[in-house]
Design an enzyme around this catalytic site. Sequence first.
Site, mmCIF file in Angstrom:
data_model
loop_
_atom_site.group_PDB
_atom_site.id
_atom_site.type_symbol
_atom_site.label_atom_id
_atom_site.label_comp_id
_atom_site.label_asym_id
_atom_site.label_seq_id
_atom_site.Cartn_x
_atom_site.Cartn_y
_atom_site.Cartn_z
ATOM 1 N N LYS A 12 40.365 81.255 52.519
ATOM 2 C CA LYS A 12 40.491 82.695 52.761
ATOM 3 C C LYS A 12 39.436 83.488 51.971
ATOM 4 O O LYS A 12 38.790 82.944 51.072
ATOM 5 C CB LYS A 12 41.899 83.150 52.380
ATOM 6 C CG LYS A 12 42.988 82.559 53.267
ATOM 7 C CD LYS A 12 44.348 83.057 52.828
ATOM 8 C CE LYS A 12 45.459 82.563 53.719
ATOM 9 N NZ LYS A 12 46.773 83.084 53.283
ATOM 10 N N TYR A 52 47.415 85.315 63.601
ATOM 11 C CA TYR A 52 48.671 85.709 62.958
ATOM 12 C C TYR A 52 49.669 86.308 63.949
ATOM 13 O O TYR A 52 50.617 86.982 63.549
ATOM 14 C CB TYR A 52 48.394 86.705 61.830
ATOM 15 C CG TYR A 52 47.753 86.078 60.621
ATOM 16 C CD1 TYR A 52 48.393 85.054 59.927
ATOM 17 C CD2 TYR A 52 46.520 86.506 60.157
ATOM 18 C CE1 TYR A 52 47.820 84.470 58.808
ATOM 19 C CE2 TYR A 52 45.934 85.934 59.035
ATOM 20 C CZ TYR A 52 46.590 84.916 58.370
ATOM 21 O OH TYR A 52 46.019 84.348 57.258
ATOM 22 N N PHE A 60 54.321 92.873 57.142
ATOM 23 C CA PHE A 60 53.098 92.457 56.457
ATOM 24 C C PHE A 60 51.958 92.067 57.411
ATOM 25 O O PHE A 60 50.870 91.712 56.967
ATOM 26 C CB PHE A 60 53.386 91.294 55.495
ATOM 27 C CG PHE A 60 54.046 90.100 56.142
ATOM 28 C CD1 PHE A 60 53.300 89.139 56.796
ATOM 29 C CD2 PHE A 60 55.430 89.951 56.080
ATOM 30 C CE1 PHE A 60 53.903 88.036 57.382
ATOM 31 C CE2 PHE A 60 56.050 88.842 56.656
ATOM 32 C CZ PHE A 60 55.284 87.881 57.310
ATOM 33 N N ARG A 88 49.671 70.323 53.578
ATOM 34 C CA ARG A 88 50.675 71.308 53.146
ATOM 35 C C ARG A 88 51.195 70.973 51.749
ATOM 36 O O ARG A 88 51.396 71.861 50.926
ATOM 37 C CB ARG A 88 51.838 71.379 54.137
ATOM 38 C CG ARG A 88 51.485 71.929 55.497
ATOM 39 C CD ARG A 88 51.051 73.355 55.488
ATOM 40 N NE ARG A 88 52.075 74.245 54.960
ATOM 41 C CZ ARG A 88 51.995 75.559 54.977
ATOM 42 N NH1 ARG A 88 50.932 76.148 55.488
ATOM 43 N NH2 ARG A 88 52.951 76.307 54.469
ATOM 44 N N THR A 94 53.659 78.832 49.789
ATOM 45 C CA THR A 94 52.945 80.041 50.189
ATOM 46 C C THR A 94 52.887 81.051 49.051
ATOM 47 O O THR A 94 51.849 81.666 48.812
ATOM 48 C CB THR A 94 53.624 80.672 51.427
ATOM 49 O OG1 THR A 94 53.657 79.689 52.464
ATOM 50 C CG2 THR A 94 52.862 81.887 51.909
ATOM 51 N N ARG A 105 47.229 76.146 45.484
ATOM 52 C CA ARG A 105 47.745 77.482 45.184
ATOM 53 C C ARG A 105 48.309 77.546 43.766
ATOM 54 O O ARG A 105 48.175 78.567 43.092
ATOM 55 C CB ARG A 105 48.801 77.883 46.202
ATOM 56 C CG ARG A 105 48.210 78.187 47.572
ATOM 57 C CD ARG A 105 49.286 78.512 48.562
ATOM 58 N NE ARG A 105 48.747 78.903 49.850
ATOM 59 C CZ ARG A 105 49.380 78.696 50.991
ATOM 60 N NH1 ARG A 105 50.568 78.119 51.015
ATOM 61 N NH2 ARG A 105 48.825 79.088 52.134
ATOM 62 N N ASN A 115 46.423 84.135 48.438
ATOM 63 C CA ASN A 115 46.850 82.779 48.084
ATOM 64 C C ASN A 115 45.855 81.689 48.464
ATOM 65 O O ASN A 115 46.210 80.545 48.688
ATOM 66 C CB ASN A 115 48.251 82.479 48.614
ATOM 67 C CG ASN A 115 48.337 82.496 50.115
ATOM 68 O OD1 ASN A 115 47.335 82.644 50.812
ATOM 69 N ND2 ASN A 115 49.540 82.336 50.633
ATOM 70 N N HIS A 118 44.777 78.845 53.882
ATOM 71 C CA HIS A 118 45.758 78.757 54.960
ATOM 72 C C HIS A 118 45.716 77.329 55.492
ATOM 73 O O HIS A 118 44.655 76.722 55.583
ATOM 74 C CB HIS A 118 45.393 79.722 56.103
ATOM 75 C CG HIS A 118 46.148 79.427 57.355
ATOM 76 N ND1 HIS A 118 47.412 79.910 57.597
ATOM 77 C CD2 HIS A 118 45.825 78.653 58.431
ATOM 78 C CE1 HIS A 118 47.834 79.459 58.770
ATOM 79 N NE2 HIS A 118 46.890 78.704 59.294
ATOM 80 N N GLU A 131 45.752 76.418 66.518
ATOM 81 C CA GLU A 131 44.823 76.959 65.538
ATOM 82 C C GLU A 131 43.449 76.306 65.633
ATOM 83 O O GLU A 131 42.428 76.986 65.520
ATOM 84 C CB GLU A 131 45.409 76.842 64.131
ATOM 85 C CG GLU A 131 46.595 77.762 63.948
ATOM 86 C CD GLU A 131 47.176 77.758 62.550
ATOM 87 O OE1 GLU A 131 46.600 77.112 61.636
ATOM 88 O OE2 GLU A 131 48.214 78.417 62.358
#
Length: 154
Positions: A12, A52, A60, A88, A94, A105, A115, A118, A131
């Site tokens: 990100k 998203y 959000f 993951r 998250t 993270r 964070n 993704h 995705e």
Amino acid sequence: MADAERTFVMVKPDAFARGLIGEVVSRLEERGLKLVGIKIENMPRERAEEHYGEHEDKPFYDDLVEFITSGPVVPMVWEGQDATRQVRQMIGETDPLEAEPGTIRGDYALDLGRNVVHAADHEDEGANEREISLHFDEDELVDYEQHDAEWLYE
């Protein structure tokens, strides 16, 4: 590798600005995952909204879209056995305050809205395919033999 799975990961804008691209890539490589697609881009707003889309009705949503389009991102596709679950686990929860030390993270993020990375959700069937196809054309993904695969899998 017979049971190879592809999974989507994206560095990100906060991690890009902080110079953490190499850290994210290194951790995934060191785990034994195979990088098959990578690029740097400023994500177009329309694609961010689609990315998203499942959060469109949540309060959000606008913040997510604004943030992900606020600077460069690094979309990637990784391959390996059970790659989505592996990634993951490596990136952590998250919310960075709940992420274990040793996860990406847990080590690099302090705020839920910033964070670092993704990754496609392993519990959402079809998330990877959606995705990956949203961010990559098939000809942007490379198929090759991973030289150390025999040492990674039985």
